[in-house]
Scaffold this motif. Structure first.
Motif, mmCIF file in Angstrom:
data_model
loop_
_atom_site.group_PDB
_atom_site.id
_atom_site.type_symbol
_atom_site.label_atom_id
_atom_site.label_comp_id
_atom_site.label_asym_id
_atom_site.label_seq_id
_atom_site.Cartn_x
_atom_site.Cartn_y
_atom_site.Cartn_z
ATOM 1 N N GLY A 24 0.812 -1.210 0.000
ATOM 2 C CA GLY A 24 0.000 0.000 0.000
ATOM 3 C C GLY A 24 0.846 1.260 0.000
ATOM 4 N N LYS A 25 0.185 2.386 -0.087
ATOM 5 C CA LYS A 25 0.879 3.671 -0.209
ATOM 6 C C LYS A 25 1.649 4.050 1.056
ATOM 7 C CE LYS A 25 -3.185 5.599 -1.026
ATOM 8 N NZ LYS A 25 -4.209 6.638 -1.332
ATOM 9 N N LEU A 26 1.306 3.444 2.207
ATOM 10 C CA LEU A 26 2.008 3.731 3.457
ATOM 11 C C LEU A 26 3.000 2.626 3.828
ATOM 12 C CD1 LEU A 26 -1.032 5.121 5.471
ATOM 13 C CD2 LEU A 26 0.822 6.438 4.457
ATOM 14 N N GLY A 27 3.206 1.704 2.899
ATOM 15 C CA GLY A 27 4.163 0.623 3.132
ATOM 16 C C GLY A 27 3.566 -0.631 3.704
ATOM 17 N N GLU A 28 2.250 -0.622 3.974
ATOM 18 C CA GLU A 28 1.592 -1.798 4.544
ATOM 19 C C GLU A 28 1.376 -2.858 3.452
ATOM 20 O OE1 GLU A 28 -1.846 0.767 3.091
ATOM 21 O OE2 GLU A 28 0.229 0.984 3.710
ATOM 22 N N ALA A 29 1.323 -4.115 3.885
ATOM 23 C CA ALA A 29 1.055 -5.206 2.943
ATOM 24 C C ALA A 29 -0.451 -5.325 2.730
ATOM 25 C CB ALA A 29 1.619 -6.513 3.485
ATOM 26 N N ILE A 30 -0.863 -5.446 1.468
ATOM 27 C CA ILE A 30 -2.280 -5.616 1.141
ATOM 28 C C ILE A 30 -2.465 -6.986 0.490
ATOM 29 C CG2 ILE A 30 -4.218 -4.757 -0.226
ATOM 30 C CD1 ILE A 30 -3.037 -1.971 -0.046
ATOM 31 N N TYR A 31 -3.339 -7.782 1.085
ATOM 32 C CA TYR A 31 -3.653 -9.111 0.554
ATOM 33 C C TYR A 31 -5.106 -9.099 0.071
ATOM 34 C CZ TYR A 31 0.463 -10.755 3.154
ATOM 35 O OH TYR A 31 1.732 -10.943 3.648
ATOM 36 N N ILE A 88 -10.566 3.078 3.995
ATOM 37 C CA ILE A 88 -9.837 3.068 5.269
ATOM 38 C C ILE A 88 -8.376 3.445 5.045
ATOM 39 C CG2 ILE A 88 -8.989 1.578 7.126
ATOM 40 C CD1 ILE A 88 -11.690 0.077 6.919
ATOM 41 N N GLU A 89 -7.781 2.930 3.966
ATOM 42 C CA GLU A 89 -6.390 3.285 3.653
ATOM 43 C C GLU A 89 -6.253 4.800 3.468
ATOM 44 O OE1 GLU A 89 -2.833 1.769 0.672
ATOM 45 O OE2 GLU A 89 -4.900 1.738 -0.040
ATOM 46 N N ASN A 90 -7.193 5.403 2.764
ATOM 47 C CA ASN A 90 -7.164 6.857 2.554
ATOM 48 C C ASN A 90 -7.360 7.616 3.863
ATOM 49 O OD1 ASN A 90 -6.755 6.561 -0.212
ATOM 50 N ND2 ASN A 90 -8.953 6.587 -0.679
#
Length: 450
Positions: A19-26, A299-301
């Motif tokens: 993701g844009k904040l460095g988190e892993a998205i599955y 939520i990511e936004n």
């Protein structure tokens, strides 16, 4: 109601992105990816454990002198005395606002009310004619509480740990917490300690505080069980002293939260819940599990937007790089993945949260509905916030009233009791080749003519 989209699952390809904040998205991960998803950040603790062992050995041998040396080294303060005085307690009362005191008293009342419901009621049971068995709950006489005082002095943890200790009847409640560079303890910690009934307070942090409570020093009493959270060094110290010297509340590590959402959830609420854990420390972890791809992006936004406003945004931003957003096909799968993750905190913010709550088997503390933020349990709802992390919720529960008690069992036999179970005891003991056991019962059988 949970909607089962399993028949549509074939249309989606399991994938992992960043993701844009460095988190892993599955997205729609297959079961063979679950072990990867539930992993926590790994640290090389080999050097850490060696450092901790050295500090503990020094404290064990040199007592107060070693604690003072490490306070100067790690907390950058020279202390002539470790004990907090009554004058310092009184001074703290003047430094804490009336508003905060009111909040502390409210939280204490709720924590006390909830934990009093856990008081043990003993029942005597006649298991066979003439054989009576029962339990007695006995408080641990001396308990030690460790309260972190670094980037976030956790005065709320004082209430969480000392309140049930007082209800249980622990005779001595010892508290250790690191002072600031002026040699002062955070005043809110001292006020909370007075409200909750702490016996004595000492200026000691980190590994040296754990060692002092485990072994005892010239100033700090040895305790029988140590409670409280801390960083990796504190956790390693607790685990090391628990091998031979003192009990601990639980093995634990950095804080974590799992939030389950659906298309009807509030994205701003969920983002705030994720960030509330992310700000704890850079080794914390947050996880979102959702059944809605649109909600995942919303939520990511929201996380990105709210992050910019946080005073601790640098810490939270680093934490998010350890974190995971997971899209699944239905809420039943969401709970199954959460159970595999076994989070410290679980927030179920879906429309069907009541039904999903029944399926939770692995979690430290659960928050139901969109208004039950994890912060409520951290401070004032009444439940305890000292909880198992790092998947220890598979086998451990959080701190509760039982954590401060031991259950001692009793049994009483009369002649009728010997008639009821004597023969069975002799037979079983002889079969195990423990003839002295058998003889002890046979003597009593002979005594009453059996």
């Amino acid at each position: 109601m949970s909607i089962d989209n399993s028949s549509e699952q074939q249309e989606f390809t399991s994938c992992r992105t960043t993701g844009k904040l460095g988190e892993a998205i599955y997205k729609y991960p297959s079961r063979d990816l679950w072990n990867e998803i539930v992993e926590r950040p790994h640290l090389d603790v080999s050097q850490l454990n060696a450092t901790v062992a050295g500090v503990l050995a020094d404290v064990k041998q040199n007592g107060d002198k070693a604690v003072q040396t490490y306070e100067e080294k790690f907390d950058h303060v020279q202390l002539s005395s470790l004990a907090v005085t009554e004058a310092e307690m009184d001074e703290a009362e003047l430094l804490v606002t009336a508003e905060l005191k009111e909040a502390l008293h409210l939280a204490h009342a709720n924590i006390k009310s909830f934990h009093e419901t856990q008081l043990f009621k003993s029942t005597k049971k006649e298991t066979a004619p003439g054989v009576s068995c029962w339990q007695k709950s006995v408080p641990i006489e001396k308990v030690g509480l460790y309260i972190p005082g670094g980037t976030a002095p956790l005065f709320s943890t004082v209430l969480m740990l000392a309140t049930p200790a007082k209800i249980a009847g622990c005779r001595e409640i010892v508290l250790c917490t690191p002072p600031n560079r002026e040699g002062k303890v955070n005043p809110a910690i001292l006020v909370a300690a007075r409200i909750a009934g702490v016996s004595s307070i000492y200026k000691a942090g980190g590994v040296q505080a754990i060692g002092a409570m485990a072994y005892g020093t010239q100033s700090i009493p040895k305790v029988y069980k140590i409670f409280g959270p801390g960083n990796q060094y504190v956790m390693a110290a607790k685990q090391q002293v628990s091998l031979h010297d003192v009990a601990i509340d639980m093995p634990a590590g950095p804080s974590e939260v799992c939030v389950i959402t659906d298309a009807q959830s509030n994205a701003a609420f969920a983002a705030a819940d994720l960030l509330s854990q992310a700000e704890h420390g850079t080794d914390s972890q947050v996880m979102l599990i959702t059944t809605s791809e649109q909600m995942l992006h919303d939520i990511e936004n929201e996380v990105e937007k709210q992050l910019r406003l946080l005073p601790r945004k640098e810490i939270a931003a680093q934490t998010l790089q350890n974190s995971k957003l997971v899209l699944v096909s239905n809420t039943a799968e969401a709970v199954a993945l959460s159970n595999a993750y076994a989070p410290e905190h679980l927030i179920i913010a879906t429309a069907d949260y009541t039904q999903l709550a029944e399926k939770v088997v692995n979690a430290g503390s659960v928050f139901l509905g969109k208004y039950a933020c994890e912060s409520a349990g951290d401070y004032a709802s009444g439940t305890n916030h000292t909880l198992p992390t790092h998947r220890y919720a598979l086998a451990y529960n959080g701190v509760n009233l039982d954590s401060y008690n031991r259950k001692i069992t009793f049994q009483e036999l009369n002649e009728e009791g010997i008639r009821s179970i004597g023969k069975a005891v002799v037979i079983m003991a002889e079969e195990e080749q423990l003839h002295a056991h058998a003889h002890a019962m046979q003597l009593r059988m002979d005594n009453i003519g059996l």
